[in-house]
Design a protein around this motif. Structure first.
Motif, PDB file in Angstrom:
ATOM      1  N   SER A   1       0.820  -1.220   0.000  1.00 33.00           N
ATOM      2  CA  SER A   1       0.000   0.000   0.000  1.00 33.00           C
ATOM      3  C   SER A   1       0.851   1.267   0.000  1.00 33.00           C
ATOM      4  O   SER A   1       0.439   2.284  -0.556  1.00 33.00           O
ATOM      5  N   THR A   2       2.045   1.224   0.567  1.00 33.58           N
ATOM      6  CA  THR A   2       2.853   2.448   0.683  1.00 33.58           C
ATOM      7  C   THR A   2       3.235   3.035  -0.686  1.00 33.58           C
ATOM      8  O   THR A   2       3.129   4.250  -0.864  1.00 33.58           O
TER       9      THR A   2
ATOM     10  N   ASP B   1       8.677  -8.952  -6.607  1.00 29.15           N
ATOM     11  CA  ASP B   1       8.174 -10.246  -6.142  1.00 29.15           C
ATOM     12  C   ASP B   1       6.790 -10.554  -6.694  1.00 29.15           C
ATOM     13  O   ASP B   1       6.137  -9.699  -7.299  1.00 29.15           O
TER      14      ASP B   1
ATOM     15  N   GLY C   1       9.387  -0.755  -0.547  1.00 27.24           N
ATOM     16  CA  GLY C   1       8.611  -0.550   0.662  1.00 27.24           C
ATOM     17  C   GLY C   1       9.315  -1.310   1.778  1.00 27.24           C
ATOM     18  O   GLY C   1      10.435  -1.798   1.615  1.00 27.24           O
ATOM     19  N   LEU C   2       8.654  -1.429   2.912  1.00 25.75           N
ATOM     20  CA  LEU C   2       9.258  -2.112   4.062  1.00 25.75           C
ATOM     21  C   LEU C   2       8.181  -2.942   4.755  1.00 25.75           C
ATOM     22  O   LEU C   2       7.108  -2.415   5.080  1.00 25.75           O
TER      23      LEU C   2
ATOM     24  N   HIS D   1      11.106  -6.900   6.290  1.00 25.65           N
ATOM     25  CA  HIS D   1      11.425  -7.522   4.999  1.00 25.65           C
ATOM     26  C   HIS D   1      11.450  -6.485   3.879  1.00 25.65           C
ATOM     27  O   HIS D   1      10.776  -5.448   3.952  1.00 25.65           O
TER      28      HIS D   1
ATOM     29  N   GLY E   1      11.198  -6.607  -0.506  1.00 27.13           N
ATOM     30  CA  GLY E   1      10.678  -7.631  -1.407  1.00 27.13           C
ATOM     31  C   GLY E   1       9.919  -8.596  -0.517  1.00 27.13           C
ATOM     32  O   GLY E   1       9.117  -8.184   0.323  1.00 27.13           O
ATOM     33  N   PHE E   2      10.193  -9.881  -0.664  1.00 25.60           N
ATOM     34  CA  PHE E   2       9.648 -10.865   0.276  1.00 25.60           C
ATOM     35  C   PHE E   2      10.800 -11.586   0.976  1.00 25.60           C
ATOM     36  O   PHE E   2      10.709 -12.758   1.295  1.00 25.60           O
TER      37      PHE E   2
ATOM     38  N   ASN F   1      -0.722  -9.116   5.191  1.00 20.67           N
ATOM     39  CA  ASN F   1      -1.251  -9.010   3.831  1.00 20.67           C
ATOM     40  C   ASN F   1      -2.663  -9.572   3.694  1.00 20.67           C
ATOM     41  O   ASN F   1      -3.294  -9.424   2.641  1.00 20.67           O
TER      42      ASN F   1
ATOM     43  N   ARG G   1      -5.277  -8.452   4.816  1.00 20.49           N
ATOM     44  CA  ARG G   1      -6.274  -7.389   4.636  1.00 20.49           C
ATOM     45  C   ARG G   1      -6.666  -7.183   3.170  1.00 20.49           C
ATOM     46  O   ARG G   1      -7.709  -6.618   2.888  1.00 20.49           O
TER      47      ARG G   1
ATOM     48  N   LYS H   1       5.326   0.550  11.059  1.00 19.93           N
ATOM     49  CA  LYS H   1       6.669   0.350  10.496  1.00 19.93           C
ATOM     50  C   LYS H   1       7.777   0.879  11.406  1.00 19.93           C
ATOM     51  O   LYS H   1       8.962   0.739  11.092  1.00 19.93           O
TER      52      LYS H   1
END
Ligand code: GLP
Length: 242
Positions: free
Chosen positions: A38-39, A67, A132-133, A138, A140-141, A165, A167, A202
């Motif tokens: 979402s970020t 990813d 993102g974070l 993490h 990526g994944f 995730n 959500r 975060k």
């Protein structure tokens, strides 16, 4: 590491988009590494606006996504392919043949990882990697582990990430348990890295990334070793930094 702290997520998105736009203006043939989550949506919204205003073009740009979930087809609305189409690719002039996302539907995921890593190498590596974070640090994944994985690989997602995730899915049981992800080595090979993180969920990961030891339990902490990293945070994500 350059760390910029903004009042709110909107400013983070604008700053992130401006840095990506600067890259495209300097070199329209740039190879971009792109995240989901979402970020980055705010960053993509701003990039679309800059494109619509005629400031930037993606006509000669190549993209590699970080990813993809294993087992989700391109037309599954939870796949990262679908996400990228919806939030960026369908709204700018990037050429379909220049879009690269790991294929989560292949029979041989290990061969797909090798193919993806090879494609990145053939493109000359990423000029700019946007990240993102994850709440657990993490990127990526690349999940917390006892080591840093070098190249694109198959990942077993942690419960923390599956919950975070969930959500996006109608039913939490639909969240895939595995994914394909660029490795930490793939990410660290990018010439420039920009990471965006917002919100209090975060804050702990940000602190570990910036002020902690370099530790695979917070995979993003390895970014401390990269020569060109810009971290864009809002006040909430930066709240625990000393
Ligand atoms: C997913 C993605 C990551 C992303 C993370 C955080 O797990 N694989 O690349 O950084 O989500 O997402 P969000 O920005 O929604 O918190």
């Amino acid at each position: 590491m350059i760390i910029q702290i903004f009042e709110n997520a909107d400013q983070v998105a604008k700053a992130g988009a401006n840095l990506v736009a600067a890259q495209l203006l300097e070199d329209p043939q740039s190879v971009l590494g792109l995240p989901t989550g979402s970020t980055p949506i705010g960053v993509y919204d701003q990039l679309i606006r800059l494109y619509e205003d005629g400031v930037i073009s993606f006509a000669e740009t190549t993209t590699f996504n970080l990813d993809e979930y294993l087992g989700l087809s391109k037309d599954n609305d939870q796949s990262y392919y679908h996400f990228m189409l919806e939030h960026l690719f369908s709204q700018v002039n990037v050429q379909a043949e220049n879009i690269n996302i790991p294929d989560g539907t292949v029979d041989d995921p290990v061969a797909e990882c090798e193919r993806y890593e090879q494609a990145i190498a053939e493109a000359g590596g990423m000029d700019l990697q946007l990240l993102g974070l994850g709440r657990n640090g993490h990127i990526g994944f690349n999940e917390p582990d006892s080591f840093f994985q070098k190249a694109t690989h198959v990942v077993e997602l942690t419960e923390n990430t599956i919950n975070a995730n969930a959500r996006f899915f109608a039913d939490p049981d639909q969240v895939p348990r595995q994914a394909l992800s660029m490795g930490i080595g793939t990410i660290m090979d990018a010439a420039k890295i920009i990471l965006v993180a917002t919100g209090s969920s975060k804050a702990e990961a940000v602190k570990a990334m910036v002020e902690g030891n370099i530790d695979p339990l917070c995979q993003a902490s390895i970014l401390q070793l990269h020569p060109s990293v810009t971290i864009l945070l809002d006040r909430d994500a930066a709240a625990l930094l000393s």
